[in-house]
Design a protein around this motif. Structure first.
Motif, PDB file in Angstrom:
ATOM      1  N   GLU A 129       0.825  -1.213   0.000  1.00  0.00           N
ATOM      2  CA  GLU A 129       0.000   0.000   0.000  1.00  0.00           C
ATOM      3  C   GLU A 129       0.856   1.259   0.000  1.00  0.00           C
ATOM      4  OE1 GLU A 129      -2.604  -0.428   3.359  1.00  0.00           O
ATOM      5  OE2 GLU A 129      -3.914  -1.854   2.302  1.00  0.00           O
ATOM      6  N   ASN A 130       2.101   1.140   0.435  1.00  0.00           N
ATOM      7  CA  ASN A 130       2.995   2.298   0.558  1.00  0.00           C
ATOM      8  C   ASN A 130       4.300   2.089  -0.205  1.00  0.00           C
ATOM      9  OD1 ASN A 130       1.569   4.027   2.742  1.00  0.00           O
ATOM     10  ND2 ASN A 130       1.485   1.922   3.503  1.00  0.00           N
ATOM     11  N   TRP A 131       4.194   1.436  -1.378  1.00  0.00           N
ATOM     12  CA  TRP A 131       5.383   1.088  -2.139  1.00  0.00           C
ATOM     13  C   TRP A 131       6.212   2.309  -2.523  1.00  0.00           C
ATOM     14  CZ3 TRP A 131       5.920   2.979  -7.044  1.00  0.00           C
ATOM     15  CH2 TRP A 131       4.757   3.465  -7.659  1.00  0.00           C
ATOM     16  N   ARG A 132       5.574   3.436  -2.776  1.00  0.00           N
ATOM     17  CA  ARG A 132       6.317   4.643  -3.157  1.00  0.00           C
ATOM     18  C   ARG A 132       7.202   5.102  -1.996  1.00  0.00           C
ATOM     19  NH1 ARG A 132       8.399   6.409  -7.472  1.00  0.00           N
ATOM     20  NH2 ARG A 132       6.480   6.156  -8.605  1.00  0.00           N
ATOM     21  N   LEU A 133       6.688   5.044  -0.777  1.00  0.00           N
ATOM     22  CA  LEU A 133       7.498   5.397   0.393  1.00  0.00           C
ATOM     23  C   LEU A 133       8.682   4.445   0.549  1.00  0.00           C
ATOM     24  CD1 LEU A 133       4.736   6.160   3.065  1.00  0.00           C
ATOM     25  CD2 LEU A 133       6.226   7.811   1.907  1.00  0.00           C
ATOM     26  N   VAL A 134       8.454   3.180   0.263  1.00  0.00           N
ATOM     27  CA  VAL A 134       9.520   2.171   0.344  1.00  0.00           C
ATOM     28  C   VAL A 134      10.624   2.514  -0.648  1.00  0.00           C
ATOM     29  CG1 VAL A 134      10.103  -0.259   0.001  1.00  0.00           C
ATOM     30  CG2 VAL A 134       7.972   0.366   1.180  1.00  0.00           C
ATOM     31  N   ILE A 135      10.235   2.816  -1.881  1.00  0.00           N
ATOM     32  CA  ILE A 135      11.236   3.172  -2.897  1.00  0.00           C
ATOM     33  C   ILE A 135      11.983   4.435  -2.496  1.00  0.00           C
ATOM     34  CG2 ILE A 135      11.509   4.048  -5.258  1.00  0.00           C
ATOM     35  CD1 ILE A 135       9.543   1.914  -6.146  1.00  0.00           C
ATOM     36  N   ASP A 136      11.259   5.422  -1.982  1.00  0.00           N
ATOM     37  CA  ASP A 136      11.926   6.647  -1.542  1.00  0.00           C
ATOM     38  C   ASP A 136      12.894   6.367  -0.393  1.00  0.00           C
ATOM     39  OD1 ASP A 136      10.487   8.012  -3.451  1.00  0.00           O
ATOM     40  OD2 ASP A 136       9.034   8.860  -2.043  1.00  0.00           O
ATOM     41  N   ASP A 137      12.490   5.502   0.532  1.00  0.00           N
ATOM     42  CA  ASP A 137      13.321   5.180   1.689  1.00  0.00           C
ATOM     43  C   ASP A 137      14.564   4.399   1.282  1.00  0.00           C
ATOM     44  OD1 ASP A 137      13.602   5.464   4.511  1.00  0.00           O
ATOM     45  OD2 ASP A 137      13.024   3.368   4.784  1.00  0.00           O
ATOM     46  N   LEU A 138      14.423   3.515   0.305  1.00  0.00           N
ATOM     47  CA  LEU A 138      15.524   2.662  -0.142  1.00  0.00           C
ATOM     48  C   LEU A 138      16.233   3.206  -1.374  1.00  0.00           C
ATOM     49  CD1 LEU A 138      13.931  -0.875   0.232  1.00  0.00           C
ATOM     50  CD2 LEU A 138      15.549   0.249   1.752  1.00  0.00           C
ATOM     51  N   GLY A 139      15.893   4.417  -1.778  1.00  0.00           N
ATOM     52  CA  GLY A 139      16.373   4.993  -3.028  1.00  0.00           C
ATOM     53  C   GLY A 139      17.791   4.662  -3.426  1.00  0.00           C
ATOM     54  N   LYS A 140      18.786   5.135  -2.665  1.00  0.00           N
ATOM     55  CA  LYS A 140      20.179   4.940  -3.064  1.00  0.00           C
ATOM     56  C   LYS A 140      20.589   3.471  -3.071  1.00  0.00           C
ATOM     57  CE  LYS A 140      22.066   9.452  -2.180  1.00  0.00           C
ATOM     58  NZ  LYS A 140      23.071   9.993  -3.020  1.00  0.00           N
ATOM     59  N   PRO A 141      20.306   2.694  -2.025  1.00  0.00           N
ATOM     60  CA  PRO A 141      20.717   1.285  -2.080  1.00  0.00           C
ATOM     61  C   PRO A 141      20.031   0.514  -3.213  1.00  0.00           C
ATOM     62  CG  PRO A 141      20.159   1.893   0.168  1.00  0.00           C
ATOM     63  CD  PRO A 141      19.780   3.041  -0.712  1.00  0.00           C
ATOM     64  N   MET A 142      18.749   0.787  -3.446  1.00  0.00           N
ATOM     65  CA  MET A 142      18.028   0.091  -4.513  1.00  0.00           C
ATOM     66  C   MET A 142      18.580   0.518  -5.868  1.00  0.00           C
ATOM     67  SD  MET A 142      13.940  -0.174  -5.014  1.00  0.00           S
ATOM     68  CE  MET A 142      13.526  -1.625  -4.064  1.00  0.00           C
ATOM     69  N   SER A 143      18.845   1.805  -6.023  1.00  0.00           N
ATOM     70  CA  SER A 143      19.404   2.310  -7.269  1.00  0.00           C
ATOM     71  C   SER A 143      20.786   1.702  -7.510  1.00  0.00           C
ATOM     72  CB  SER A 143      19.488   3.833  -7.222  1.00  0.00           C
ATOM     73  OG  SER A 143      19.876   4.352  -8.459  1.00  0.00           O
ATOM     74  N   HIS A 144      21.584   1.583  -6.459  1.00  0.00           N
ATOM     75  CA  HIS A 144      22.914   0.987  -6.604  1.00  0.00           C
ATOM     76  C   HIS A 144      22.801  -0.482  -7.012  1.00  0.00           C
ATOM     77  CE1 HIS A 144      27.150   0.265  -6.044  1.00  0.00           C
ATOM     78  NE2 HIS A 144      26.843  -0.780  -5.295  1.00  0.00           N
ATOM     79  N   ALA A 145      21.884  -1.218  -6.382  1.00  0.00           N
ATOM     80  CA  ALA A 145      21.728  -2.646  -6.699  1.00  0.00           C
ATOM     81  C   ALA A 145      21.272  -2.838  -8.143  1.00  0.00           C
ATOM     82  CB  ALA A 145      20.742  -3.291  -5.740  1.00  0.00           C
TER      83      ALA A 145
END
Length: 169
Positions: A129-145
């Motif tokens: 339900e809050n996937w956008r917040l998750v992406i914002d919270d994990l932004g740099k590590p997810m982008s790096h991966a």
């Protein structure tokens, strides 16, 4: 408290459906820029997580599945030219930048909170339900991966096609 998360033994489905939206090469500065879209991608694998995500405590170890709809990305890399054993000149990617956005992300994580079904189901519901917040919270590590995966794929392509064939006039 931060977040410690890792993923292993993962597979990615959907990358073959990617299409390039833009490719530009600055031969003088030796920079390649690629923009692409993956209509739908799914990542499955093993995970381990402990810490806080979007301000909530989370921990567990098990299997996960992430699905992305409308994953658009921008990748750029500096490169050098190197002669390999066959005597041909090849592009060798160096440092890279990567950013992405998605239209929708769905998450399913098994065995959260040591298998507590109530807490795990509620966390999965919250994450979806809050996937956008998750992406914002994990932004740099997810982008790096994700950037690391793209960089590896493109580096392997560059090693197979000589520079003169890749950029023939």
């Amino acid at each position: 408290m931060g977040l410690n998360a890792s993923s292993s033994n993962f597979t990615i489905v959907g990358v073959k459906d990617a299409f390039f939206e833009d490719i530009s090469i600055d031969f003088e500065k030796q920079i390649i820029r690629v923009s692409f879209l993956i209509p739908h991608a799914v990542l499955n694998g093993d995970y381990s997580i402990a810490g806080n995500l979007v301000g909530l405590p989370i921990y567990g170890k098990g299997l996960y599945e992430l699905s992305f709809d409308g994953l658009s990305a921008n990748y750029s890399t500096n490169y050098s030219l190197t002669t390999l054993q066959d005597g041909e000149l090849y592009v060798i990617p160096q440092a890279y930048d990567f950013d992405f956005d998605v239209k929708l992300m769905k998450v399913h994580v098994e065995n959260l909170f040591n298998g507590n079904k109530f807490l795990g189901d509620n966390m999965n519901t919250f994450l979806n339900e809050n996937w956008r917040l998750v992406i914002d919270d994990l932004g740099k590590p997810m982008s790096h991966a994700l950037g690391s995966i793209v960089h590896r794929i493109l580096s392997n392509i560059y090693k197979k096609i000589p520079f003169k064939e890749m950029f023939a006039e």
